[in-house]
Design an enzyme around this catalytic site. Sequence first.
Site, PDB file in Angstrom:
ATOM      1  N   LYS A 165       6.225  11.401  38.884  1.00 45.16           N
ATOM      2  CA  LYS A 165       5.324  12.557  38.794  1.00 45.16           C
ATOM      3  C   LYS A 165       6.115  13.852  38.784  1.00 45.16           C
ATOM      4  CE  LYS A 165       1.075  10.544  40.331  1.00 45.16           C
ATOM      5  NZ  LYS A 165       0.125  10.278  41.359  1.00 45.16           N
ATOM      6  N   LYS A 204       2.510   3.193  30.898  1.00 46.79           N
ATOM      7  CA  LYS A 204       1.270   2.929  31.630  1.00 46.79           C
ATOM      8  C   LYS A 204       0.217   3.978  31.271  1.00 46.79           C
ATOM      9  CE  LYS A 204       0.439   4.859  36.143  1.00 46.79           C
ATOM     10  NZ  LYS A 204      -0.582   4.571  37.084  1.00 46.79           N
ATOM     11  N   LYS A 257      -3.486   9.417  33.817  1.00 44.11           N
ATOM     12  CA  LYS A 257      -3.956  10.797  33.672  1.00 44.11           C
ATOM     13  C   LYS A 257      -2.765  11.716  33.447  1.00 44.11           C
ATOM     14  CE  LYS A 257      -6.078   9.792  37.546  1.00 44.11           C
ATOM     15  NZ  LYS A 257      -7.008   9.488  38.602  1.00 44.11           N
TER      16      LYS A 257
HETATM   17  P1  ADP Z   1      -3.256   7.841  37.245  1.00 42.89           P
HETATM   18  O1  ADP Z   1      -1.931   7.161  37.070  1.00 42.89           O
HETATM   19  O2  ADP Z   1      -4.002   7.938  35.979  1.00 42.89           O
HETATM   20  O3  ADP Z   1      -3.104   9.167  37.957  1.00 42.89           O
HETATM   21  P2  ADP Z   1      -4.180   6.908  39.743  1.00 42.89           P
HETATM   22  O4  ADP Z   1      -2.765   7.046  40.222  1.00 42.89           O
HETATM   23  O5  ADP Z   1      -5.196   7.835  40.286  1.00 42.89           O
HETATM   24  O6  ADP Z   1      -4.149   6.948  38.175  1.00 42.89           O
HETATM   25  O7  ADP Z   1      -4.636   5.409  39.991  1.00 42.89           O
HETATM   26  C1  ADP Z   1      -5.826   4.967  40.654  1.00 42.89           C
HETATM   27  C2  ADP Z   1      -5.798   3.462  40.743  1.00 42.89           C
HETATM   28  O8  ADP Z   1      -5.819   2.905  39.435  1.00 42.89           O
HETATM   29  C3  ADP Z   1      -4.550   2.874  41.427  1.00 42.89           C
HETATM   30  O9  ADP Z   1      -4.915   1.712  42.161  1.00 42.89           O
HETATM   31  C4  ADP Z   1      -3.660   2.524  40.275  1.00 42.89           C
HETATM   32  O10 ADP Z   1      -2.728   1.524  40.571  1.00 42.89           O
HETATM   33  C5  ADP Z   1      -4.673   2.067  39.233  1.00 42.89           C
HETATM   34  N1  ADP Z   1      -4.158   2.340  37.913  1.00 42.89           N
HETATM   35  C6  ADP Z   1      -3.887   3.542  37.372  1.00 42.89           C
HETATM   36  N2  ADP Z   1      -3.420   3.430  36.123  1.00 42.89           N
HETATM   37  C7  ADP Z   1      -3.384   2.114  35.859  1.00 42.89           C
HETATM   38  C8  ADP Z   1      -2.997   1.355  34.739  1.00 42.89           C
HETATM   39  N3  ADP Z   1      -2.579   1.933  33.624  1.00 42.89           N
HETATM   40  N4  ADP Z   1      -3.103   0.010  34.816  1.00 42.89           N
HETATM   41  C9  ADP Z   1      -3.563  -0.598  35.932  1.00 42.89           C
HETATM   42  N5  ADP Z   1      -3.944   0.068  37.028  1.00 42.89           N
HETATM   43  C10 ADP Z   1      -3.862   1.398  37.015  1.00 42.89           C
HETATM   44  N1  TRP Z   2      -2.372   6.992  45.662  1.00 44.26           N
HETATM   45  C1  TRP Z   2      -3.353   6.206  44.987  1.00 44.26           C
HETATM   46  C2  TRP Z   2      -3.191   6.402  43.491  1.00 44.26           C
HETATM   47  O1  TRP Z   2      -2.765   7.435  43.031  1.00 44.26           O
HETATM   48  C3  TRP Z   2      -4.739   6.576  45.411  1.00 44.26           C
HETATM   49  C4  TRP Z   2      -4.916   6.294  46.859  1.00 44.26           C
HETATM   50  C5  TRP Z   2      -4.952   7.223  47.851  1.00 44.26           C
HETATM   51  C6  TRP Z   2      -5.048   5.016  47.461  1.00 44.26           C
HETATM   52  N2  TRP Z   2      -5.096   6.591  49.049  1.00 44.26           N
HETATM   53  C7  TRP Z   2      -5.153   5.255  48.848  1.00 44.26           C
HETATM   54  C8  TRP Z   2      -5.077   3.713  46.966  1.00 44.26           C
HETATM   55  C9  TRP Z   2      -5.281   4.198  49.763  1.00 44.26           C
HETATM   56  C10 TRP Z   2      -5.207   2.668  47.876  1.00 44.26           C
HETATM   57  C11 TRP Z   2      -5.295   2.906  49.243  1.00 44.26           C
HETATM   58  O2  TRP Z   2      -3.516   5.517  42.780  1.00 44.26           O
END
Ligand code: ADP
Ligand code: TRP
Length: 339
Positions: free
Chosen positions: A113, A199, A202
Amino acid sequence: MARILTGIQSTNVPHLGNMLGAILPGIELANTPGNEAFFFIADFHSLTTVHDPEVLRENTYATAAAWLACGFDTEKGFFYRQSDIPEVTELTWFLTCFFPFSRLELAHSFKDKADNLSQVSSGLFFYPMLMAADILMYDANVVPVGKDQRQHIEFTRDVAERINNRFGAETFVIPEARTEESVQVVPGIFKDAEGNFAKMSKSYGNTIVVFEDDKKLRKRIMSIQTDTTPMEEVKNPDTCLVYTLYSLIATAEQTAELREAYLKPGMGYGWAKEQLYKAILERFGEARERYNFYMGNKKELDLKLQEGAEKAGTVAYEVLSRVRSKLGYKKLAYFGGEI
Ligand code: ADP
Ligand code: TRP
C-alpha cells in the site's frame, strides 16, 4: 461452537474480489450450524486512506448494504460498524505496547500500500494492530480472509500469545485464519507493469463492482484486457482473464462449455465477455436488487447497525474489562467500574 469474525474496509463499494474472497465464504461459514458470526465494516481502517467524510459515510453504507444483499442474517449474527465500538481503539493501544516494531516493519500489505501512496500515515503502519484488536476484542476463533491478509492473522496470533504468556492463557482466545482454496486471489482486470494480472483491489483500480448499474458494469467487463489472438484462431482459456473470472462465477457445466468455445476457431473475446456479463447478472441478480433497496433505504441500514452495535458492544465491554484487569487497570469507570 466456533466464533467466526471478519471485516471489510469501507474505502469503496465492495468488488468481486471482496465478495468471492470474503463476504460469500463468510456467510457460508455463518450459516453452518454451531457457528456464531461477527461481521463488521472496518471504517476506522478506512481512515488510513479516506479523508473525505462524505465518501467515508457513503462507502460505509455501501459495504453494509453489500453484506445484507449477500444474505447475512443479522438476527442470528452480529453486524456492526467498527467505529460504533470505541473499545477497539483502546485495545489497539494495549496490543501495540506488546508487539515489536521490527515485526510490523515486515508487513507485506503495508509495503504494497505504501508503495502506491504519496504520503504514508503512521495509522497505515499500525493498521495490523487495529485489525488484531478487531479480532481479539470478540474472542474470535476463525477469521475468514483472502490470502493477502493471512500475515495479519499471524501478527494477531503472535501478539495474543505474547500477552497470554505474560498474563495467563485465558487473556485472549487465539484465532486462526481460514482461506477459501478455490478463490484465494481474484485477479484484477488490467495487467500491471510486469505484464501480470495483479490481485483485484480497490487500491489498484482494477475491480469489477457487481453492484454497479447494468450499463457501467457491462462497460467495465468489456474493458477487460485480452490478448490479440485473431477471431479465427483457437484461444487459450488458461491465460485469459475473462475465462478465469467466468470459472469463479458460473457453474462447472457452464465453465466447461465456455472452455470448448475457446478451443474452437471463431470465438471472439467480445462474445466471451458477454457470457461473463450474463453470468454475473445471473449469479448476483437478487443481491443487486437487495443492494439497491438498502442504498435507497439508509434508515433500514442505520437501524440494523444500531442494533448490531448494542449486541457487539456488550461483548466488547466484557472482553476489555477482562484484559484491563489482567494488565493492571480498573474496569471502564463510565460503566460503573470499581472504586
Ligand atoms: P482491497 O484490496 O480492494 O482494498 P480489502 O483489503 O478491503 O480489499 O479486502 C477485504 C476482504 O476481501 C479481505 O478479506 C481480503 O482478503 C478480501 N479480498 C480483497 N481482494 C481480494 C481478491 N482480489 N481476491 C480474494 N479476496 C480478496
Ligand atoms: N484489514 C482487512 C482488509 O483490508 C479488513 C479487516 C479489518 C479485517 N479488521 C479485520 C479482516 C478483522 C478480518 C478481521 O481486508
